[in-house]
Design a protein around this motif. Structure first.
Motif, PDB file in Angstrom:
ATOM      1  N   ALA A  42       0.822  -1.219   0.000  1.00  9.55           N
ATOM      2  CA  ALA A  42       0.000   0.000   0.000  1.00  9.55           C
ATOM      3  C   ALA A  42       0.853   1.264   0.000  1.00  9.55           C
ATOM      4  N   ARG A  43       2.038   1.214   0.625  1.00 12.68           N
ATOM      5  CA  ARG A  43       2.841   2.433   0.717  1.00 12.68           C
ATOM      6  C   ARG A  43       3.385   2.888  -0.637  1.00 12.68           C
ATOM      7  N   PHE A  44       3.265   2.040  -1.624  1.00  6.86           N
ATOM      8  CA  PHE A  44       3.668   2.452  -2.976  1.00  6.86           C
ATOM      9  C   PHE A  44       2.945   3.745  -3.364  1.00  6.86           C
ATOM     10  N   ASP A  53       3.860 -14.420  10.797  1.00  7.57           N
ATOM     11  CA  ASP A  53       4.073 -12.998  11.092  1.00  7.57           C
ATOM     12  C   ASP A  53       5.245 -12.478  10.261  1.00  7.57           C
ATOM     13  N   ALA A  54       5.101 -11.237   9.798  1.00  3.28           N
ATOM     14  CA  ALA A  54       6.158 -10.652   8.968  1.00  3.28           C
ATOM     15  C   ALA A  54       7.507 -10.674   9.688  1.00  3.28           C
ATOM     16  N   ARG A  77       9.555  -2.591   3.867  1.00  2.00           N
ATOM     17  CA  ARG A  77       9.398  -2.007   5.207  1.00  2.00           C
ATOM     18  C   ARG A  77       8.482  -2.841   6.100  1.00  2.00           C
ATOM     19  N   ASP A  78       7.724  -3.758   5.526  1.00  2.00           N
ATOM     20  CA  ASP A  78       6.829  -4.591   6.332  1.00  2.00           C
ATOM     21  C   ASP A  78       7.557  -5.727   7.045  1.00  2.00           C
ATOM     22  N   PHE A  79       8.848  -5.903   6.744  1.00  3.22           N
ATOM     23  CA  PHE A  79       9.578  -7.055   7.294  1.00  3.22           C
ATOM     24  C   PHE A  79      10.760  -6.575   8.146  1.00  3.22           C
ATOM     25  N   PRO A 112      13.659   0.752   3.606  1.00  2.00           N
ATOM     26  CA  PRO A 112      13.751   0.851   5.064  1.00  2.00           C
ATOM     27  C   PRO A 112      14.950   1.734   5.453  1.00  2.00           C
ATOM     28  N   GLU A 113      14.788   2.499   6.545  1.00  3.98           N
ATOM     29  CA  GLU A 113      15.889   3.394   6.962  1.00  3.98           C
ATOM     30  C   GLU A 113      17.174   2.633   7.235  1.00  3.98           C
TER      31      GLU A 113
END
Ligand SMILES: [Zn+2]
Length: 286
Positions: free
Chosen positions: A58-60, A97-98, A118-120, A154-155
């Motif tokens: 979704a963050r796309f 779970d991710a 970023r979800d993982f 991811p940062e």
């Protein structure tokens, strides 16, 4: 089977974008076709669940909301439901779970492959170093031109990265038309990375075996299985977004040879409608 250690494999789609068929394949029609954005789930005896790419998330839509990143959305209109993200699918289908995913192998850094990273939060990232070098630090138009949306990363991406080292290099099975060999990614012969550059610099495909079949996940080295079978590479216009058309063509030719020499090998492009209809929508056991 070809590789030394077998794994389990399932293929998934995270929504799709639309494109006129003629761009994706020589002699294609004018009609707009749906191009699924896939990822693969690999289950390894020692490493648990490993992903090959993540597809859309979704963050796309946020990452591509403002100019110039919005150009990306306009060029490839995306249809994605939040429930189709890789993390949501793993939870729904496997109760996973991710946070349990420890490794994500990346074919390349185009937004439709890395949007779910970023979800993982606990995953390490493995990729060919030249793939990241090609996009590292890019912003604005330069990023869009490389299919890269910086906000998707991811940062702590660098901290969690394990680029494939040159020491992982191994010969490929007899008859494989990739003279530079492959990379034994886990050191146990289960996942062999193969350089399929052209569509993107340092793009990596993945050779693996399940109990029943050999697979070559070839990422975007071809947009469809049909194009490989019928020797119909993309329209030259698609070359505008490729860093090297010559290299794309060379890789494409190698895929054709591969299909000819190893008819039992299942070559799986990330965006293939046939793969989508055959394995994903029908939920066929791999
Ligand atoms: Zn792609």
């Amino acid at each position: 089977m070809t590789v030394r250690k077998q794994v389990e494999l399932s293929l998934h789609a995270t929504g799709f974008c639309t494109h006129p068929e003629w761009v994706t394949m020589r002699g294609g029609s004018l009609r707009s076709i749906q191009i699924p954005a896939g990822f693969a789930r690999i289950v390894h005896e020692d490493y648990g669940t490993i992903l090959f790419d993540t597809g859309y998330a979704a963050r796309f839509f946020d990452a591509a909301s403002s100019f110039p990143y919005s150009i990306y959305r306009r060029v490839t209109p995306v249809v994605h439901d939040p429930g189709e993200g890789a993390a949501a699918q793993l939870k729904r289908l496997y109760g996973l779970d991710a946070g349990e995913v420890r490794l994500i192998i990346l074919s390349h850094f185009h937004a439709d492959h890395v949007a779910g990273l970023r979800d993982f939060p606990n995953a390490r990232f493995m990729y060919l170093p030249q793939a990241f070098e090609a996009v590292r630090g890019l912003r604005g138009l330069a990023a869009v031109r490389s299919g890269f949306l910086p906000d998707l990363m991811p940062e702590d991406f660098g901290f969690r990265s394990s680029p494939v080292p040159p020491s992982a290099r191994v010969p490929l099975p007899e008859g494989w038309p990739f003279p530079d060999g492959g990379y034994d990614l886990l050191g146990d012969g289960s996942l062999i990375g193969v350089d399929v550059s052209g569509h993107a610099a340092g793009q990596m495909g993945l050779l693996l075996s399940t109990a029943d079949h050999d697979y070559f996940l070839c990422a975007d080295a071809s947009w469809s299985s049909q194009a490989i079978r019928e020797n119909r590479p993309p329209h030259p216009m698609a070359g505008l977004i490729m860093p090297s058309r010559r290299q794309y063509q060379q890789t494409f030719t190698r895929l054709r040879l591969l299909a000819e020499r190893f008819p039992g090998l299942r070559i799986i492009p990330s965006h293939c409608g046939e793969v989508w209809r055959t394995y994903i929508q029908r939920n066929e056991q791999l």
